[in-house]
Write a protein that holds these residues in place. Sequence first.
Motif: not given
Lengths: 337, 317
Positions: A82-90, A142-145
């Motif tokens: 999700i941080s790479r593609t930034m798909v906006n879906s929970v 760490w991933i935080y985006k």
Amino acid sequence: MKFQMRRQTELYLLAIVVVLSIFLTVMNPKFLTLENLFDLLRNNSFLGIVALGELIVLISGGIDVSFTATATVAQYIMGVIISRTMVNSVLLAFLIPIPIGIALGAINGCLVYYTRVNPVIITISTLNFYYGVLMFISKGTWIYKFPPTFREFAKLKLFTLMSSKGVPFGVSIFTLFWVILGIITFFLLKYLPIGRKIYAVGGNLEAARRAGFNIFRIQLFVYCYIGLLAGVAGFVHAELNQMIQPNAIVGMELDVIAAAILGGASVFGGVGTVGGTFLGVLLIAIVKNGLILMKASAYWHEVIMGSIIVLAASISAYQRKLQIRREKGRFVEEQLF
Amino acid sequence: MWKNSSFKVGDIQIMALVFLLAGLLLLMSFLTRGKLLEIQSLQAIAFQLPLLGLLTLAQMGPMVSGGIDLSIIATANLVSIIMALSMTRFFPSLHAPFAILLGLLLSLLLGMVKGFFVALVSVPAIIATLGLMIFIRGVSLVITRGYVIAGFPRDFLFIGNGTVVGIPTSFIIFAAFAIFMYILLSRTRFGLELYLFGSNPVATLFSGVDNRKVVFRTYLLSSFLAGVASCVMASRFNAAQADYGESYLLLTVLACVLGGVSPSGGSGRVLGITVSVIILQVVATGFNLLGFSSHLASALWGIILLGVVLFNRLVFG
């Protein structure tokens, strides 16, 4: 007889929780506020969800210490995607960790069934393997985006109240996750055939085998189930912290096992309830919360946790002894169990 | 495994281990381009092996009895801390021997606690030693507040870093305790009772053995060996801390299983354990020379342990 004993464990536990809560409220009135209670239920939803999985594994006569690594791997892969593609879906974010959890759980299940070696040894190995590979590949980054909806979702509440200072608070969506999964697990154990089979296998594996149960399928189900819950819990953990640290979860396995055992599950298998496990999680959460509210040094956490585990295990061992003494006589009880 | 054929199976396993060792030595020296066989590496192996060896001997007793001791590392660390405090703060004038005595007494005390819960209260070994591991590590944390205690007198450092006629002192200690364990397990009544208990507790009980005594002594012995390991560890690192060497826990279980101890109890010999400890140390030193990270190493240990367990299942049923 067994049923009565389990009820007793739950009653004891409830009494301890109540007494402890009263004590903590006297020490620090902040403890018994709805705000603190809701916080407690929100912050411990990760613990609560995986404890349900551990409960099922323990009932089946197994034990799993690798689920923390499973949760970490699942949430990390989700985080990367999700941080790479930034798909906006929970929903998508929620769906990613689940198959990963199930797959890693299935590996555990196959190994436990096929090798017939103590599951502690198997799952310590897979814990080291899953976690070691993840740390090696991720190098601990760490991933935080996260996409905006992922961040907004964490703030969702079932309902909102206003505190006396005008700060809104309420029951978190993740507490709902915990409750729903608790209800599902309860139904599964109590009303579905697979649930009764899990109790049967844990009570007496050989008898269950001779009764014609497919042991492989049951064990596979059990380890896949905790894998699935570890996946969901990985998602919840990432949401709660809004950050994915590969080393944040591993090390919590002992708390979870302690919660399940406190709640009346036994490493001998065959016993344990969802209600008891819930109370076990609550007790551990209250102890930790209380230590913080009483401003005790963090170093005392482990001493107290360790004492609680040993004490709870001793009580259940003692109950088991009493039962055996009634059934088989004093000599056998003293020497064999 | 305690059948007529058990000795033969054991012999085949030990021979297989020796071949495995030879193969790994070749592979590792090839991968490290001969560095593994240089004198420094061999010395490093000789200095590092005793710690793993002693901890594995400590794990062996409980595993032969069909249990497991998850608290050996925590025990070793607490003992190190008490010895360190005794030497650097409380009784610096009494020197190392007093500290060692104090440490070994503490390890016996901890062994009695473990024995009490496992043998007398009948808490399953996994849970009892898990709880005690957290408890003991907690006590270490409370005492040290997470800091390292360092700087020991020279006579203490001799244990982990000195040599006697060219052989590391710690290696001599390990060899002595390996022989001690060999005699204890194969030549004494206690050893026989331990193997019997591990393979069939009910039959053992009805042959007139006091099962509780056997289990109690097993955990006492295991803790004592962890105490001895702690002397080597503290001396080698010249420091004591609450969470040193936690990765050794998996390695001790791996060394036992690889060395022929069945995880369900009742089998395993000191000779097999010794060979498997040498194998693991060679591989660990090889990993170091190859520059593997500790995480990659622990992933590999995990997969190796699974491999050994699967192999045993395939070959020995």
